[in-house]
Design a protein around this motif. Sequence first.
Motif, PDB file in Angstrom:
ATOM      1  N   SER A 171      -2.863  -2.726 -41.383  1.00 13.99           N
ATOM      2  CA  SER A 171      -3.940  -2.629 -42.363  1.00 13.99           C
ATOM      3  C   SER A 171      -3.871  -3.772 -43.364  1.00 13.99           C
ATOM      4  CB  SER A 171      -3.878  -1.300 -43.114  1.00 13.99           C
ATOM      5  OG  SER A 171      -4.957  -1.189 -44.037  1.00 13.99           O
ATOM      6  N   PHE A 172      -5.048  -4.173 -43.874  1.00 12.82           N
ATOM      7  CA  PHE A 172      -5.123  -5.109 -44.988  1.00 12.82           C
ATOM      8  C   PHE A 172      -4.685  -4.429 -46.281  1.00 12.82           C
ATOM      9  CE2 PHE A 172      -7.950  -7.467 -42.167  1.00 12.82           C
ATOM     10  CZ  PHE A 172      -7.704  -8.788 -42.518  1.00 12.82           C
ATOM     11  N   GLU A 173      -4.749  -3.120 -46.317  1.00 13.24           N
ATOM     12  CA  GLU A 173      -4.455  -2.374 -47.540  1.00 13.24           C
ATOM     13  C   GLU A 173      -3.016  -1.858 -47.517  1.00 13.24           C
ATOM     14  OE1 GLU A 173      -7.302   0.563 -48.641  1.00 13.24           O
ATOM     15  OE2 GLU A 173      -8.992  -0.571 -47.825  1.00 13.24           O
ATOM     16  N   PRO A 174      -2.159  -2.386 -48.380  1.00  8.23           N
ATOM     17  CA  PRO A 174      -0.765  -1.916 -48.424  1.00  8.23           C
ATOM     18  C   PRO A 174      -0.645  -0.411 -48.647  1.00  8.23           C
ATOM     19  CG  PRO A 174      -1.018  -3.938 -49.697  1.00  8.23           C
ATOM     20  CD  PRO A 174      -2.402  -3.493 -49.313  1.00  8.23           C
ATOM     21  N   LYS A 175      -1.591   0.172 -49.370  1.00  7.81           N
ATOM     22  CA  LYS A 175      -1.544   1.614 -49.628  1.00  7.81           C
ATOM     23  C   LYS A 175      -1.610   2.406 -48.332  1.00  7.81           C
ATOM     24  CE  LYS A 175      -3.788   5.351 -52.214  1.00  7.81           C
ATOM     25  NZ  LYS A 175      -4.916   5.716 -53.112  1.00  7.81           N
ATOM     26  N   VAL A 176      -2.397   1.915 -47.381  1.00  7.30           N
ATOM     27  CA  VAL A 176      -2.518   2.583 -46.081  1.00  7.30           C
ATOM     28  C   VAL A 176      -1.168   2.594 -45.369  1.00  7.30           C
ATOM     29  CG1 VAL A 176      -3.516   2.384 -43.775  1.00  7.30           C
ATOM     30  CG2 VAL A 176      -4.979   2.110 -45.785  1.00  7.30           C
ATOM     31  N   GLN A 180       5.155   7.113 -45.435  1.00 11.98           N
ATOM     32  CA  GLN A 180       5.475   8.390 -46.074  1.00 11.98           C
ATOM     33  C   GLN A 180       5.266   9.548 -45.106  1.00 11.98           C
ATOM     34  OE1 GLN A 180       2.895   8.157 -49.597  1.00 11.98           O
ATOM     35  NE2 GLN A 180       4.712   8.349 -50.885  1.00 11.98           N
ATOM     36  N   SER A 181       4.174   9.488 -44.355  1.00  8.10           N
ATOM     37  CA  SER A 181       3.842  10.566 -43.427  1.00  8.10           C
ATOM     38  C   SER A 181       4.795  10.612 -42.245  1.00  8.10           C
ATOM     39  CB  SER A 181       2.398  10.395 -42.914  1.00  8.10           C
ATOM     40  OG  SER A 181       1.479  10.485 -43.973  1.00  8.10           O
ATOM     41  N   ASP A 182       5.149   9.413 -41.743  1.00  4.26           N
ATOM     42  CA  ASP A 182       6.043   9.351 -40.596  1.00  4.26           C
ATOM     43  C   ASP A 182       6.788   8.019 -40.626  1.00  4.26           C
ATOM     44  OD1 ASP A 182       7.335   9.314 -38.159  1.00  4.26           O
ATOM     45  OD2 ASP A 182       5.679  10.251 -37.076  1.00  4.26           O
ATOM     46  N   PRO A 183       7.998   7.990 -41.159  1.00  5.57           N
ATOM     47  CA  PRO A 183       8.743   6.726 -41.295  1.00  5.57           C
ATOM     48  C   PRO A 183       9.185   6.103 -39.981  1.00  5.57           C
ATOM     49  CG  PRO A 183      10.107   8.598 -41.939  1.00  5.57           C
ATOM     50  CD  PRO A 183       8.725   9.129 -41.739  1.00  5.57           C
ATOM     51  N   ASP A 184       9.002   6.806 -38.869  1.00  4.55           N
ATOM     52  CA  ASP A 184       9.412   6.265 -37.572  1.00  4.55           C
ATOM     53  C   ASP A 184       8.331   5.404 -36.917  1.00  4.55           C
ATOM     54  OD1 ASP A 184      11.950   7.429 -37.599  1.00  4.55           O
ATOM     55  OD2 ASP A 184      11.158   9.334 -36.864  1.00  4.55           O
ATOM     56  N   GLU A 235      -6.448  10.309 -45.067  1.00  4.09           N
ATOM     57  CA  GLU A 235      -7.048  10.830 -43.834  1.00  4.09           C
ATOM     58  C   GLU A 235      -6.492  10.116 -42.607  1.00  4.09           C
ATOM     59  OE1 GLU A 235      -8.610   9.754 -46.451  1.00  4.09           O
ATOM     60  OE2 GLU A 235     -10.154  11.172 -47.133  1.00  4.09           O
ATOM     61  N   ALA A 236      -6.355   8.792 -42.711  1.00  8.44           N
ATOM     62  CA  ALA A 236      -5.859   8.016 -41.577  1.00  8.44           C
ATOM     63  C   ALA A 236      -4.410   8.369 -41.259  1.00  8.44           C
ATOM     64  CB  ALA A 236      -5.987   6.525 -41.874  1.00  8.44           C
ATOM     65  N   ALA A 237      -3.590   8.484 -42.295  1.00  8.29           N
ATOM     66  CA  ALA A 237      -2.182   8.832 -42.076  1.00  8.29           C
ATOM     67  C   ALA A 237      -2.054  10.199 -41.419  1.00  8.29           C
ATOM     68  CB  ALA A 237      -1.426   8.795 -43.406  1.00  8.29           C
ATOM     69  N   ALA A 238      -2.877  11.153 -41.876  1.00  9.31           N
ATOM     70  CA  ALA A 238      -2.827  12.503 -41.300  1.00  9.31           C
ATOM     71  C   ALA A 238      -3.275  12.485 -39.837  1.00  9.31           C
ATOM     72  CB  ALA A 238      -3.705  13.451 -42.112  1.00  9.31           C
ATOM     73  N   ALA A 239      -4.365  11.761 -39.550  1.00  5.72           N
ATOM     74  CA  ALA A 239      -4.882  11.709 -38.179  1.00  5.72           C
ATOM     75  C   ALA A 239      -3.884  11.032 -37.240  1.00  5.72           C
ATOM     76  CB  ALA A 239      -6.223  10.964 -38.157  1.00  5.72           C
ATOM     77  N   LYS A 242      -2.967   5.946 -20.449  1.00  2.11           N
ATOM     78  CA  LYS A 242      -3.173   5.951 -18.993  1.00  2.11           C
ATOM     79  C   LYS A 242      -3.048   4.540 -18.419  1.00  2.11           C
ATOM     80  CE  LYS A 242      -7.312   6.385 -17.215  1.00  2.11           C
ATOM     81  NZ  LYS A 242      -8.627   6.967 -16.821  1.00  2.11           N
ATOM     82  N   LEU A 243      -3.553   3.554 -19.161  1.00  2.90           N
ATOM     83  CA  LEU A 243      -3.553   2.168 -18.687  1.00  2.90           C
ATOM     84  C   LEU A 243      -2.299   1.403 -19.129  1.00  2.90           C
ATOM     85  CD1 LEU A 243      -7.301   1.319 -19.381  1.00  2.90           C
ATOM     86  CD2 LEU A 243      -6.238   1.806 -17.171  1.00  2.90           C
ATOM     87  N   GLN A 244      -1.402   2.093 -19.842  1.00  6.92           N
ATOM     88  CA  GLN A 244      -0.146   1.498 -20.323  1.00  6.92           C
ATOM     89  C   GLN A 244      -0.393   0.280 -21.218  1.00  6.92           C
ATOM     90  OE1 GLN A 244       1.877   1.065 -16.392  1.00  6.92           O
ATOM     91  NE2 GLN A 244       3.332   2.551 -17.181  1.00  6.92           N
ATOM     92  N   LEU A 245      -1.328   0.426 -22.127  1.00  7.54           N
ATOM     93  CA  LEU A 245      -1.646  -0.631 -23.082  1.00  7.54           C
ATOM     94  C   LEU A 245      -1.017  -0.319 -24.442  1.00  7.54           C
ATOM     95  CD1 LEU A 245      -5.448  -1.159 -22.332  1.00  7.54           C
ATOM     96  CD2 LEU A 245      -3.611  -2.802 -21.878  1.00  7.54           C
ATOM     97  N   THR A 246      -0.449  -1.322 -25.062  1.00  6.68           N
ATOM     98  CA  THR A 246       0.025  -1.181 -26.433  1.00  6.68           C
ATOM     99  C   THR A 246      -1.188  -1.085 -27.357  1.00  6.68           C
ATOM    100  OG1 THR A 246       1.987  -2.495 -25.960  1.00  6.68           O
ATOM    101  CG2 THR A 246       1.360  -2.280 -28.272  1.00  6.68           C
ATOM    102  N   ILE A 247      -1.094  -0.248 -28.381  1.00  3.11           N
ATOM    103  CA  ILE A 247      -2.218  -0.066 -29.310  1.00  3.11           C
ATOM    104  C   ILE A 247      -1.859  -0.606 -30.680  1.00  3.11           C
ATOM    105  CG2 ILE A 247      -3.847   1.554 -30.329  1.00  3.11           C
ATOM    106  CD1 ILE A 247      -3.055   3.569 -28.156  1.00  3.11           C
ATOM    107  N   TYR A 248      -2.730  -1.461 -31.215  1.00  5.63           N
ATOM    108  CA  TYR A 248      -2.657  -1.886 -32.602  1.00  5.63           C
ATOM    109  C   TYR A 248      -3.745  -1.117 -33.352  1.00  5.63           C
ATOM    110  CZ  TYR A 248       0.290  -5.981 -31.475  1.00  5.63           C
ATOM    111  OH  TYR A 248       1.310  -6.812 -31.074  1.00  5.63           O
ATOM    112  N   PHE A 249      -3.337  -0.073 -34.074  1.00  6.39           N
ATOM    113  CA  PHE A 249      -4.295   0.714 -34.848  1.00  6.39           C
ATOM    114  C   PHE A 249      -4.622  -0.050 -36.127  1.00  6.39           C
ATOM    115  CE2 PHE A 249      -1.936   4.183 -32.624  1.00  6.39           C
ATOM    116  CZ  PHE A 249      -3.005   4.757 -31.943  1.00  6.39           C
ATOM    117  N   ASP A 250      -5.860  -0.513 -36.256  1.00  5.94           N
ATOM    118  CA  ASP A 250      -6.284  -1.231 -37.462  1.00  5.94           C
ATOM    119  C   ASP A 250      -6.999  -0.242 -38.376  1.00  5.94           C
ATOM    120  OD1 ASP A 250      -6.986  -3.035 -39.377  1.00  5.94           O
ATOM    121  OD2 ASP A 250      -8.350  -4.204 -38.123  1.00  5.94           O
ATOM    122  N   VAL A 251      -6.373   0.069 -39.507  1.00  3.38           N
ATOM    123  CA  VAL A 251      -6.920   1.073 -40.423  1.00  3.38           C
ATOM    124  C   VAL A 251      -7.579   0.367 -41.602  1.00  3.38           C
ATOM    125  CG1 VAL A 251      -6.412   3.120 -41.797  1.00  3.38           C
ATOM    126  CG2 VAL A 251      -5.051   2.626 -39.747  1.00  3.38           C
TER     127      VAL A 251
END
Length: 334
Positions: free
Chosen positions: A207-212, A218-222, A184-188, A169-178
Amino acid sequence: MLQLGDEVTMYSLVFVVVLLGTRSPVWTAAITASFYLFLAVFRFPQVPANRVRQVLHPIRGTTGSGKVSVVAHRGGGHDAPENTLAAIQEASKNGATGVELDLEFSADGVPILMHDETVDRTTNGSGPLSQMRLSELHKLDAAAKHRLRDKFAGAKIPTLEEAVEECIKLQLTIYFDVKGHPDEAAAALKDMYKKHPVLYNSSIVCSFEPKVIYRMRQSDPDVVTALTHRPWSLSRFGDGAPRFPSLWKQHWMMLMDIILDWAHHHVLWKLCGVSAFLIQKNFVSPEYVQFWAQRGVEVVAWTVNTNVEKEYYQELLKVNYITDSLVEDCEPHY
């Protein structure tokens, strides 16, 4: 892509290390070749540069001669209670390009915004998130421990869905820090991108974790992604103090830090196909920015909290940065 010099150096180093360990040229060649094939087969390509630029350098809110994006850390935790809708709104009002938000989960599996594994530091409650359902979390005052608690009294811990809708709504870019929970995070997040396709051009998963990050690709390469890194993070706290009283353990973890740092800069970024590298501000220099630019990766610095530092990043380095405050100097959160 790594440059030819990097390729030769990396695989030569692998060859020498393995040779010293095995003392067998045949085994060394086989292991080095296997390492090469592993990267070639399992790595993800980077997202196209034009989409990365839309995410990292949107028209709205960029500042300085280099069109630098200013991102509010945890929504701008100095200016409003961190990871709340109030913080997101305050960041927008103060001119942020985007917000960095921490993804966690309630006991009943609902994705929410929270940096810590407990609610003790930021709310009037106590206990681990893993034992608190969303209905319990909604009863807490997320402004209780904030310096402006009176102004923002009653702020709630938002769900990921609520935060995303507010940012859109506010047209803000989001940096999702996992922080963790890669599956669970990839699915959400995959569900969130499917529900809100605009996120593909207005958000990045970090993320600090390369696995994340690998699991997200893997879940969404885009999805645009980034690795987050602070050198010496295994052996030292954010303020530089040693983590371990045992001298032997401290030196062992320092060795692990050297290996991890090498892996981030020469292997993990390529395996995950990241588009940006979030690095603690003390390690950023013009040479460091150039190092990543040659690989098609942008540097984002954290946490930049003084006006002098901000001017340096905006006008000299022309690098995006994450800050705790859009309006004044403050101490950084590590």
